[in-house]
Design an enzyme around this catalytic site. Sequence first.
Site, PDB file in Angstrom:
ATOM      1  N   CYS A  53      65.208  10.230  -0.570  1.00 46.96           N
ATOM      2  CA  CYS A  53      64.332  10.459   0.576  1.00 46.96           C
ATOM      3  C   CYS A  53      64.698   9.507   1.717  1.00 46.96           C
ATOM      4  O   CYS A  53      64.868   8.299   1.506  1.00 46.96           O
ATOM      5  CB  CYS A  53      62.875  10.256   0.185  1.00 46.96           C
ATOM      6  SG  CYS A  53      61.729  10.587   1.533  1.00 46.96           S
ATOM      7  N   CYS A  57      59.075   4.257   2.686  1.00 44.71           N
ATOM      8  CA  CYS A  57      57.762   3.877   2.146  1.00 44.71           C
ATOM      9  C   CYS A  57      57.950   2.779   1.104  1.00 44.71           C
ATOM     10  O   CYS A  57      58.689   2.945   0.123  1.00 44.71           O
ATOM     11  CB  CYS A  57      57.083   5.086   1.516  1.00 44.71           C
ATOM     12  SG  CYS A  57      56.935   6.503   2.626  1.00 44.71           S
ATOM     13  N   CYS A  60      57.738   3.453  -2.733  1.00 44.30           N
ATOM     14  CA  CYS A  60      58.348   4.650  -3.312  1.00 44.30           C
ATOM     15  C   CYS A  60      59.728   4.406  -3.924  1.00 44.30           C
ATOM     16  O   CYS A  60      60.670   4.029  -3.215  1.00 44.30           O
ATOM     17  CB  CYS A  60      58.453   5.742  -2.252  1.00 44.30           C
ATOM     18  SG  CYS A  60      59.066   7.294  -2.940  1.00 44.30           S
ATOM     19  N   CYS A  97      51.243  21.143  -9.190  1.00 44.44           N
ATOM     20  CA  CYS A  97      51.647  20.518  -7.936  1.00 44.44           C
ATOM     21  C   CYS A  97      53.153  20.269  -7.940  1.00 44.44           C
ATOM     22  O   CYS A  97      53.684  19.714  -8.906  1.00 44.44           O
ATOM     23  CB  CYS A  97      50.907  19.202  -7.740  1.00 44.44           C
ATOM     24  SG  CYS A  97      49.111  19.375  -7.836  1.00 44.44           S
ATOM     25  N   CYS A 128      49.891  23.729  -5.533  1.00 42.76           N
ATOM     26  CA  CYS A 128      49.851  22.619  -4.584  1.00 42.76           C
ATOM     27  C   CYS A 128      51.284  22.180  -4.336  1.00 42.76           C
ATOM     28  O   CYS A 128      52.132  22.254  -5.236  1.00 42.76           O
ATOM     29  CB  CYS A 128      49.023  21.458  -5.153  1.00 42.76           C
ATOM     30  SG  CYS A 128      48.918  20.008  -4.067  1.00 42.76           S
ATOM     31  N   CYS A 188      44.804  18.315   0.370  1.00 42.43           N
ATOM     32  CA  CYS A 188      44.764  17.265  -0.648  1.00 42.43           C
ATOM     33  C   CYS A 188      45.301  16.003   0.024  1.00 42.43           C
ATOM     34  O   CYS A 188      46.481  15.941   0.375  1.00 42.43           O
ATOM     35  CB  CYS A 188      45.628  17.654  -1.846  1.00 42.43           C
ATOM     36  SG  CYS A 188      45.748  16.388  -3.130  1.00 42.43           S
ATOM     37  N   ARG A 260      40.362  12.391  -7.224  1.00 45.05           N
ATOM     38  CA  ARG A 260      41.339  12.403  -8.320  1.00 45.05           C
ATOM     39  C   ARG A 260      41.868  11.019  -8.635  1.00 45.05           C
ATOM     40  O   ARG A 260      42.334  10.289  -7.749  1.00 45.05           O
ATOM     41  CB  ARG A 260      42.518  13.318  -7.971  1.00 45.05           C
ATOM     42  CG  ARG A 260      43.602  13.320  -9.061  1.00 45.05           C
ATOM     43  CD  ARG A 260      44.761  14.206  -8.725  1.00 45.05           C
ATOM     44  NE  ARG A 260      44.324  15.582  -8.655  1.00 45.05           N
ATOM     45  CZ  ARG A 260      44.667  16.422  -7.681  1.00 45.05           C
ATOM     46  NH1 ARG A 260      45.441  16.019  -6.706  1.00 45.05           N
ATOM     47  NH2 ARG A 260      44.237  17.659  -7.697  1.00 45.05           N
TER      48      ARG A 260
END
Length: 320
Positions: A53, A57, A60, A97, A128, A188, A260
């Site tokens: 990616c 972040c 991550c 998801c 999702c 979400c 969640r």
Amino acid sequence: MSQTAAWTRESALALLSRPFNDLIFEAQAIHRRHFDPNRVQVSTLLSIKTGGCPENCAYCPQSAHFDTGIANERLMSLAEVLDAARAAKAAGATRFCMGAAWRGPNDRDLGAVEAMVAGVRDIGLETCATLGLLAPGQAERLRAAGLDYYNHNIDTSESYYGEIVTTRRYADRLDTLAKVRAAGIAVCCGGIVGMGESRGDRADMLVALASMPEPPESVPINGLVAVPGTPLADAAPLDPLEFVRTVAAARIMMPRSMIRLSAGRLEMDDATQALCFLAGANSIFHGERLLTTPNPAVGEDLGLFDRLGIEAMESAGHGG
């Protein structure tokens, strides 16, 4: 305050700072007004495109900026995804998801995801996806394919956001969420706690979520999983009771949302998870991996449910 109440940083901080027993009592009372207190919705999360990616972040392990041992893999095939969806349904999940380590999907990859969404719907699961930032028209394409929910977390407070990621802006997150909502897809959206933020940052994050024109139907509260190689690898663990306070405040501030328990459950003992359910959490991710980080085994979750007298929901629907 109600789901439409005007929450402020001060009122949210006051809520988070209440005596623990009072906070939990109010959260559980509100939870019972809107949900069966002994039913929890179960979702499964699959990484359909792992690693590489371009975002940075700090939490991550899939970021190309950090050396975490996560390889840059291709997008999974439709057959592979549908096999995983069938296994998830057999294990008790009602929502599937799909997550991809992209800044945002290109049109070709989005076409492949559309086929996955349609296939998962045909299996009988809610769908999702979390694919990063969406360009104009992409949310509408996903909705036409049958996508029920789009996950796009705001991560933390706007003021702390620059400490966590610098390759995109907080406003970029809000822009994608607006596209999702305008397309008629349920939202979400939650955040991560334990990244070195203050209680005030957690209050600001919850206010941002609760103050959206329509609060998210699902609100994931993630505990940081400190992965070696990421900038947050040595972050001090958050006090478990502070995590429970965050869950309780989320339930009070967003009474009709599914709250969640997401990442970080492997670091929690059973008592902490039980307190989270008492505080109003009514959704979990089920399965031994969450994208690339470990998660409790299905058997462990079912054993805890049995000990607590909790049953899995047959279907959450939008907003529970």
